[in-house]
Motif scaffolding. Structure first.
Motif, PDB file in Angstrom:
ATOM      1  N   ILE A  53      -4.598   7.070  -1.861  1.00 28.74           N
ATOM      2  CA  ILE A  53      -5.549   5.706  -0.718  1.00 28.74           C
ATOM      3  C   ILE A  53      -6.607   5.126  -0.965  1.00 28.74           C
ATOM      4  N   ALA A  54      -5.894   4.020  -1.783  1.00 24.19           N
ATOM      5  CA  ALA A  54      -7.508   2.946  -2.212  1.00 24.19           C
ATOM      6  C   ALA A  54      -8.079   2.193  -0.439  1.00 24.19           C
ATOM      7  N   ALA A  55      -9.310   1.843  -0.700  1.00 27.37           N
ATOM      8  CA  ALA A  55     -10.353   1.310   0.229  1.00 27.37           C
ATOM      9  C   ALA A  55      -8.965   0.070   1.225  1.00 27.37           C
ATOM     10  N   ASP A  56     -10.237  -0.291   1.709  1.00 27.29           N
ATOM     11  CA  ASP A  56      -9.580  -0.954   2.578  1.00 27.29           C
ATOM     12  C   ASP A  56     -10.109  -3.335   1.524  1.00 27.29           C
TER      13      ASP A  56
ATOM     14  N   GLN B 165       1.058  -1.050   0.304  1.00 33.17           N
ATOM     15  CA  GLN B 165      -0.086   0.019  -0.239  1.00 33.17           C
ATOM     16  C   GLN B 165       0.789   1.223  -0.284  1.00 33.17           C
TER      17      GLN B 165
ATOM     18  N   TYR C 252      -1.449   3.160   5.288  1.00 32.51           N
ATOM     19  CA  TYR C 252      -0.316   3.599   4.572  1.00 32.51           C
ATOM     20  C   TYR C 252       0.860   4.113   5.145  1.00 32.51           C
TER      21      TYR C 252
ATOM     22  N   TYR D 229     -12.671   3.667   7.430  1.00 29.38           N
ATOM     23  CA  TYR D 229     -11.952   5.193   7.557  1.00 29.38           C
ATOM     24  C   TYR D 229     -12.019   6.134   7.391  1.00 29.38           C
TER      25      TYR D 229
ATOM     26  N   TYR E  33      -6.268   4.199  11.357  1.00 31.58           N
ATOM     27  CA  TYR E  33      -7.037   4.736  10.751  1.00 31.58           C
ATOM     28  C   TYR E  33      -7.276   6.288  11.137  1.00 31.58           C
TER      29      TYR E  33
ATOM     30  N   LEU F 268      -9.432  10.699  -1.968  1.00 31.54           N
ATOM     31  CA  LEU F 268      -8.310   9.497  -1.308  1.00 31.54           C
ATOM     32  C   LEU F 268      -7.562   8.757  -2.912  1.00 31.54           C
TER      33      LEU F 268
ATOM     34  N   ARG G 131      -7.140  -1.255  13.972  1.00 35.17           N
ATOM     35  CA  ARG G 131      -6.933  -0.883  12.485  1.00 35.17           C
ATOM     36  C   ARG G 131      -7.721   0.336  12.203  1.00 35.17           C
ATOM     37  N   LEU G 132      -9.235   1.049  13.454  1.00 31.63           N
ATOM     38  CA  LEU G 132      -9.982   1.617  13.355  1.00 31.63           C
ATOM     39  C   LEU G 132      -8.117   2.856  14.102  1.00 31.63           C
TER      40      LEU G 132
ATOM     41  N   ALA H 224       1.576   5.242  -0.490  1.00 38.76           N
ATOM     42  CA  ALA H 224       0.631   6.568  -1.373  1.00 38.76           C
ATOM     43  C   ALA H 224       1.668   7.632  -0.538  1.00 38.76           C
TER      44      ALA H 224
ATOM     45  N   VAL I 276       0.742   9.840   2.203  1.00 34.68           N
ATOM     46  CA  VAL I 276       0.428   9.523   3.401  1.00 34.68           C
ATOM     47  C   VAL I 276       2.424   9.555   4.425  1.00 34.68           C
TER      48      VAL I 276
ATOM     49  N   GLN J 206      -4.177   8.096  10.823  1.00 36.13           N
ATOM     50  CA  GLN J 206      -3.731   8.692   9.288  1.00 36.13           C
ATOM     51  C   GLN J 206      -4.530  10.068   9.172  1.00 36.13           C
ATOM     52  N   LYS J 207      -5.738  10.079   9.891  1.00 33.98           N
ATOM     53  CA  LYS J 207      -6.079  10.664   9.249  1.00 33.98           C
ATOM     54  C   LYS J 207      -6.089  12.747  10.105  1.00 33.98           C
TER      55      LYS J 207
END
Lengths: 334, 165
Positions: B25-28, A81, A217, B160, A315, B20, A311-312, A83, A86, A318-319
């Motif tokens: 930034i790809a989805a899950d 992954q 990412y 996300y 996220y 995104l 994981r959340l 990006a 990021v 990352q946000k």
């Protein structure tokens, strides 16, 4: 949800057709790769390059532990992954010391919040020592206060260390078993059984977070609280601070208090003490159960497992670094 | 920035996804619907399937019927018909700019249905506007905030977007 595979036996892991194949002296077994999230290797397991290519293609992390259960390292497959945006933002939050300290404070804040949640949970449940725990909990409210004034990462770390010391002082009351005294925190090697459990549990927690980082990412080499040297994984150590108290420590209390682990499950060595193979198995299987437990998530409007919660959390980080929403660490409500 | 069919598709559903995707930034990828999509792509139209890359567009299926070129776009469901239609229209427009006249077909193998799509001047105007706005969204330093829409329920970005607290 994909599964985590734990291997305690010695043998050989191979790719056979499009499946994982484990061969040991006693048995041969196919394991579906599409259903495998990551693999923990405790036994003497041989792998080939062909196998590594396979797990890399299927985006599966391997985590190695030595004979004593110490973390050896991970096979972290080639990044899948990517990006640039990021990683650039992640680095920016490291280089800019204000931004870095903001995140570092948040991790410590989250960690202290979780520790106090554990204390709160046990205050009404311990046989003796309710008074001590209540008092401790009251003091605990102030431990996060110096965070606001902390002007360096070292000071932030010191706040964390101070809180943790207080927190550990409650362990003897929560456990109340003469076979498992806390004494003092000792690592590399752990000098008593409780420390052996904490060390083992923490190292599993670090790798669990690492496996999840791999699915995002974020670059695991750029951490904020734990310093980066661009060689060693550190972001997972930061995020694990939030999960160690509720995942590892609470599991340890349950295992000891329900007598699922006793002193028979430990091996003594010349310079320390570690979990025996049976002890490790018990620990892992209970941990795995716990990670699959689902809790209702207030914002997502559905249940998520503790594993998913990690994981959340990533996220959310990352946000934060993308500048969309300020990170608020997870706070368990029970 | 090269605008692709994917950008167009997302544009008519969720502007945040445009940002995104534009930032890679790809989805899950573990999401169940992603798996189903991949499966449909692998398993359907095996007899005459050629994924063709033309410039910056990727066409699922190309065939010739009565001397005319027919390009097909395969979708899991017709729920997001408008988006799917514009994506295909964008392909047709791109081909037109290359001097190729083609007809479009939306294919829904799961529903055993297909739909013909034709490029009109009104559609072209809409597309031009969309392309322009996609470029503006992509240039933004920060993604647009998530908005709860019916699409969120099955979106592979939902965790996300809505992870908080």
């Amino acid at each position: 949800m994909k599964k985590t595979l734990y291997i305690f036996k010695s043998g050989e892991l191979r790719r056979k057709d499009n499946s994982l194949y484990f061969e040991s002296e006693e048995r041969k077994k196919y394991i579906p790769i599409e259903d495998t999230n990551d693999i923990y290797i405790f036994g003497e397991v041989d792998v080939s390059k062909r196998f590594l290519e396979f797990v890399s293609q299927k985006e599966v992390c391997l985590h190695y532990f030595n004979h004593y259960g110490y973390y050896v390292g991970s096979f972290y497959p080639r990044e899948h992954q990517n990006a640039g945006h990021v990683v650039m933002k992640q680095a920016e939050h490291y280089i800019d010391s204000d931004k870095r300290m903001t995140l570092a404070r948040k991790f410590v804040h989250g960690s202290i919040g979780q520790m106090s949640q554990v204390l709160k949970y046990y205050t009404g449940r311990v046989g003796s020592g309710t008074g001590v725990l209540t008092q401790l909990l009251a003091q605990f409210k102030d431990t996060a206060k110096p965070l606001a004034d902390a002007g360096s990462i070292e000071e932030i770390m010191a706040v964390e260390g101070h809180a943790r010391e207080k927190y550990y002082s409650a362990f003897d009351y929560i456990i109340g078993n003469p076979d498992f005294p806390f004494e003092k925190r000792s690592k590399r090697p752990p000098l008593n059984r409780l420390n052996a459990l904490i060390s083992f549990g923490n190292s599993i927690c670090y790798t669990m977070v690492l496996s999840e980082v791999y699915k995002t990412y974020l670059d695991p080499r750029i951490g904020y609280l734990h310093s980066t040297n661009f060689r060693r994984f550190s972001l997972n150590l930061d995020v694990a601070e939030i999960f160690k108290p509720i995942v590892v420590d609470r599991l340890i209390f349950t295992l000891i208090n329900k007598k699922m682990l006793t002193k028979k499950d430990f091996d003594k060595h010349i310079d320390g003490i570690t979990l025996s193979e049976s002890g490790k198995k018990t620990f892992i299987s209970e941990l795995d159960k716990r990670m699959q437990t689902t809790v209702n998530h207030r914002h997502l409007g559905k249940s998520v497992s503790y594993r998913r919660m990690i994981r959340l959390e990533l996220y959310k980080i990352q946000k934060h670094i993308l500048g969309e929403k300020e990170y608020v660490p997870y706070q368990s409500l029970w | 920035m090269d605008v692709t069919g994917t950008h167009i598709w997302y544009y008519f559903i969720c502007k945040r996804e445009v940002w995104l995707i534009a930032h890679n930034i790809a989805a899950d990828q573990d999401d169940e619907n992603m798996d189903i999509g991949r499966f449909i792509n692998e398993q359907t139209y095996q007899r005459n399937k050629q994924e063709v890359l033309i410039g910056n567009i990727k066409v699922d299926r190309v065939r010739r019927e009565d001397g005319q070129l027919v390009i097909g776009e395969v979708k899991k469901s017709s729920r997001y018909l408008e988006s799917s239609r514009y994506q295909l229209l964008y392909y047709l427009q791109t081909l037109k700019k290359m001097g190729i006249v083609a007809r479009g077909e939306l294919l829904f193998p799961e529903e055993k249905r297909r739909e013909t799509v034709e490029l009109t001047s009104e559609a072209e105007r809409q597309l031009d506007r969309a392309v322009e706005e996609i470029r503006i969204i992509a240039r933004h330093p920060v993604p647009p905030l998530p908005e709860k829409i019916s699409f969120c329920r099955n979106c592979a970005y939902r965790e996300y977007c809505w992870a908080e607290g």
